[in-house]
Design a protein around this motif. Structure first.
Motif, PDB file in Angstrom:
ATOM      1  N   GLU A  87       0.826  -1.212   0.000  1.00 31.05           N
ATOM      2  CA  GLU A  87       0.000   0.000   0.000  1.00 31.05           C
ATOM      3  C   GLU A  87       0.859   1.261   0.000  1.00 31.05           C
ATOM      4  O   GLU A  87       0.377   2.329  -0.395  1.00 31.05           O
ATOM      5  N   TYR A  88       2.082   1.158   0.434  1.00 27.20           N
ATOM      6  CA  TYR A  88       3.017   2.276   0.328  1.00 27.20           C
ATOM      7  C   TYR A  88       3.657   2.324  -1.052  1.00 27.20           C
ATOM      8  O   TYR A  88       3.795   3.401  -1.654  1.00 27.20           O
ATOM      9  N   LEU A  89       4.075   1.188  -1.570  1.00 24.32           N
ATOM     10  CA  LEU A  89       4.798   1.152  -2.843  1.00 24.32           C
ATOM     11  C   LEU A  89       3.966   1.676  -4.006  1.00 24.32           C
ATOM     12  O   LEU A  89       4.497   2.338  -4.901  1.00 24.32           O
ATOM     13  N   VAL A  90       2.671   1.371  -4.011  1.00 25.81           N
ATOM     14  CA  VAL A  90       1.841   1.784  -5.153  1.00 25.81           C
ATOM     15  C   VAL A  90       1.770   3.305  -5.285  1.00 25.81           C
ATOM     16  O   VAL A  90       2.122   3.860  -6.337  1.00 25.81           O
ATOM     17  N   PRO A  91       1.341   4.047  -4.248  1.00 33.74           N
ATOM     18  CA  PRO A  91       1.305   5.509  -4.416  1.00 33.74           C
ATOM     19  C   PRO A  91       2.686   6.147  -4.532  1.00 33.74           C
ATOM     20  O   PRO A  91       2.851   7.148  -5.237  1.00 33.74           O
ATOM     21  N   ALA A  92       3.688   5.563  -3.847  1.00 35.46           N
ATOM     22  CA  ALA A  92       5.038   6.125  -3.951  1.00 35.46           C
ATOM     23  C   ALA A  92       5.568   6.003  -5.375  1.00 35.46           C
ATOM     24  O   ALA A  92       6.200   6.924  -5.903  1.00 35.46           O
ATOM     25  N   THR A  93       5.284   4.879  -6.015  1.00 37.79           N
ATOM     26  CA  THR A  93       5.726   4.680  -7.396  1.00 37.79           C
ATOM     27  C   THR A  93       4.935   5.566  -8.350  1.00 37.79           C
ATOM     28  O   THR A  93       5.498   6.131  -9.301  1.00 37.79           O
ATOM     29  N   ALA A  94       3.639   5.696  -8.097  1.00 40.67           N
ATOM     30  CA  ALA A  94       2.817   6.573  -8.938  1.00 40.67           C
ATOM     31  C   ALA A  94       3.317   8.014  -8.876  1.00 40.67           C
ATOM     32  O   ALA A  94       3.404   8.708  -9.905  1.00 40.67           O
ATOM     33  N   GLU A  95       3.661   8.451  -7.676  1.00 41.16           N
ATOM     34  CA  GLU A  95       4.169   9.824  -7.524  1.00 41.16           C
ATOM     35  C   GLU A  95       5.490   9.997  -8.265  1.00 41.16           C
ATOM     36  O   GLU A  95       5.719  11.028  -8.916  1.00 41.16           O
ATOM     37  N   TYR A  96       6.353   9.003  -8.194  1.00 39.27           N
ATOM     38  CA  TYR A  96       7.630   9.088  -8.898  1.00 39.27           C
ATOM     39  C   TYR A  96       7.424   9.180 -10.407  1.00 39.27           C
ATOM     40  O   TYR A  96       8.083   9.971 -11.088  1.00 39.27           O
ATOM     41  N   THR A  97       6.504   8.403 -10.946  1.00 35.72           N
ATOM     42  CA  THR A  97       6.274   8.431 -12.404  1.00 35.72           C
ATOM     43  C   THR A  97       5.674   9.761 -12.855  1.00 35.72           C
ATOM     44  O   THR A  97       5.794  10.131 -14.021  1.00 35.72           O
ATOM     45  N   ARG A  98       5.048  10.481 -11.920  1.00 38.51           N
ATOM     46  CA  ARG A  98       4.504  11.797 -12.285  1.00 38.51           C
ATOM     47  C   ARG A  98       5.580  12.874 -12.329  1.00 38.51           C
ATOM     48  O   ARG A  98       5.401  13.919 -12.968  1.00 38.51           O
TER      49      ARG A  98
END
Length: 384
Positions: A252-263
Motif C-alpha cells: 500500500e506504500y509502494l503503489v502511491p510512492a511509485t505513482a508519484e515518482y512516475t509523475r
C-alpha cells in the motif's frame, strides 16, 4: 463481506501510523540497527502505546476484539519497515503462551509481553522457513523429575534479543513424527544456553541457538507433553496471516510512492506517467494489492474459527499475497530504475522484505500444496 476496518480498528490504525511517522523513518531504521539501546527504547515505547495488547483478548489481559486488531498493527509495521519483533513476541509467542500455559504462570507471561518487559523467540523445526515443528533440532530426555534439553538451531528469528525461548524438543518418537514433540520455555540466561547474534538480509535480528544439557523442570513446560505440534502450527498460522498483512502495508506504500515518482520523472520530454503502458502497470499494481488485501483480511477473520478453515485461509492468503507482492515489489523497483535498488531509497528495502516474507513460514508452492491437501473434493469428484 465487509473488508473495511471498524471504528476501533481505524483508530488503532491511525494511532500506530502517527506514532511510527514521528518515530521511525529510513534513517532512524539504519541508526537503530547499530544501537541496541535505542532499539530497546522504541520497543518500550511501543508497549507503552499499548500495541502489544492488540495481540491479546480482554480475557487474556489485552484489548483485542479479535486477531484482526493485531493485523492492523502488522499492516502499519510493514508500511514503515519496522524491524521490531512484534511478530515473534506478541503474535507467534503470544499465541503459544496464551494457548499452552495456565493459571498464574500464563497471566504473568502475558503481562510481561504486554508491558514490553519480555521478548520471545520460537525455536521449532529444522529451519525457520518451513511450517514443520515436528522436524525439531532439539531433543529432551528425563533426568529424575527434570528434563535435559540439547540441540542447535542455525537461525532463530529474534533470537538475538529474546529474553525467553520457546523451544520445541523431541521427547518421544522419531524426527518427522507429529507425536512426541514438547514445548519448553527457556530463559535466555539459563546455564547451557548460548547464542550468536545475526542479521538477516532484511535487517531483522536473529541468532544461532545452542542448548547443551539445559536443565528444566515441569514449570518450564508449555502445553501437553509429546503433543505440542498442533499448538505450534496454530501459532505459525497466525504468523503466516501476520506477515501477509505486513506485506499489504508495504504494498500500500509502494503503489502511491511509485505513482508519484512516475509523475515527476521526465523521460523523452514527458513524465513517465504519461506513457500508457506504464499506466497499465500502475493499474495492475493497484489491483494486485487490493486482491491480496482482501485475501489477507479474510484469513485474519478466520483465525479465531475452525482449525481446518484457519489453515486453508492462511495458506490461500500466503499464496495470493506471495504472488501479488512479487509483482508489486518488482514493478516498483523497475519503475524507479536504478534508484529502486539504492540504499538511500526505501523502495529497495521494501522489495527485500517482501521477498523474505514470501519465504517465511512456507513459500507459495508450500502453501499451494497445503491448501490443496486441506480442501475437500467436490461432491461429484468424491462420488467418482
Amino acid at each position: 463481506m465487509d473488508f473495511n476496518y471498524d471504528d476501533n480498528q481505524r483508530m488503532l490504525f491511525d494511532t500506530v501510523d502517527r506514532f511510527l511517522s514521528d518515530k521511525h523513518d529510513l534513517a532512524t531504521r539504519e541508526k537503530l540497527l547499530k544501537d541496541p539501546a535505542a532499539e530497546a527504547a522504541l520497543w518500550r515505547e511501543m508497549a507503552e502505546l499499548g500495541l502489544m495488547g492488540a495481540a491479546f483478548t480482554e480475557e487474556e489481559g489485552g484489548f483485542a476484539a479479535s486477531m484482526v486488531d493485531a493485523m492492523v498493527v502488522m499492516n502499519r509495521l510493514g508500511r514503515h519497515l519496522v524491524t521490531q519483533p512484534y511478530l515473534y513476541t506478541a503474535i507467534i509467542g503470544g499465541r503459544i503462551v496464551a494457548g499452552g500455559m495456565e493459571g498464574g504462570s500464563r497471566e504473568a507471561a502475558i503481562a510481561n509481553v504486554i508491558a514490553g518487559e519480555a521478548q520471545l523467540a520460537l525455536a521449532a523445526g529444522s529451519t525457520h522457513l518451513m511450517h514443520s515443528p515436528q522436524d525439531t533440532s532439539f531433543a529432551a530426555t528425563r533426568s529424575g523429575g527434570d528434563w535435559l534439553v540439547s540441540g542447535r538451531m542455525p537461525v532463530v528469528l529474534n533470537g538475538d534479543r529474546a529474553t525467553r525461548f520457546i523451544v520445541a524438543a523431541r521427547t518421544a518418537g522419531a524426527v518427522g513424527d507429529r507425536e512426541g514433540v514438547t514445548l519448553f520455555l527457556v530463559d535466555a540466561g539459563k546455564a547451557g544456553v548460548s547464542r550468536r547474534a545475526l542479521r538477516t538480509i532484511d535487517a531483522f535480528g536473529a541468532a544461532e541457538l545452542v542448548l547443551e544439557n539445559v536443565a528444566l523442570s515441569s514449570d518450564n513446560l508449555i502445553g501437553p507433553v509429546d503433543n505440542a505440534v498442533p499448538l505450534v502450527e496454530a501459532a505459525l498460522d497466525h504468523g503466516v496471516v501476520a506477515v501477509c498483512n505486513e506485506a499489504i502495508g508495504s504494498m500500500e506504500y509502494l503503489v502511491p510512492a511509485t505513482a508519484e515518482y512516475t509523475r515527476t520523472r521526465i523521460q523523452y520530454g514527458a513524465p513517465l506517467a504519461k506513457f500508457q503502458v506504464l499506466q497499465h502497470r500502475m493499474a495492475d499494481m493497484y489491483i494486485q494489492t487490493e486482491t491480496a488485501k482482501s485475501m489477507a483480511l479474510v484469513a485474519a477473520m478466520s483465525l479465531d474459527g475452525d482449525a481446518i478453515e484457519r489453515r486453508r485461509m492462511a495458506s490461500a492468503a500466503k499464496v495470493q499475497v506471495g504472488r501479488s507482492a512479487k509483482f508489486v515489489g518488482y514493478q516498483a523497483v523497475q519503475l524507479h530504475g536504478g534508484m529502486g535498488v539504492s540504499e538511500e531509497l526505501d523502495i529497495g528495502h521494501h522489495y527485500i522484505r517482501l521477498n523474505v516474507i514470501n519465504q517465511l513460514f512456507g513459500d507459495t508452492a508450500f502453501h499451494a500444496r497445503r491448501f490443496g491437501a486441506l480442501t475437500s473434493p467436490l461432491p461429484d469428484q468424491a462420488a467418482a
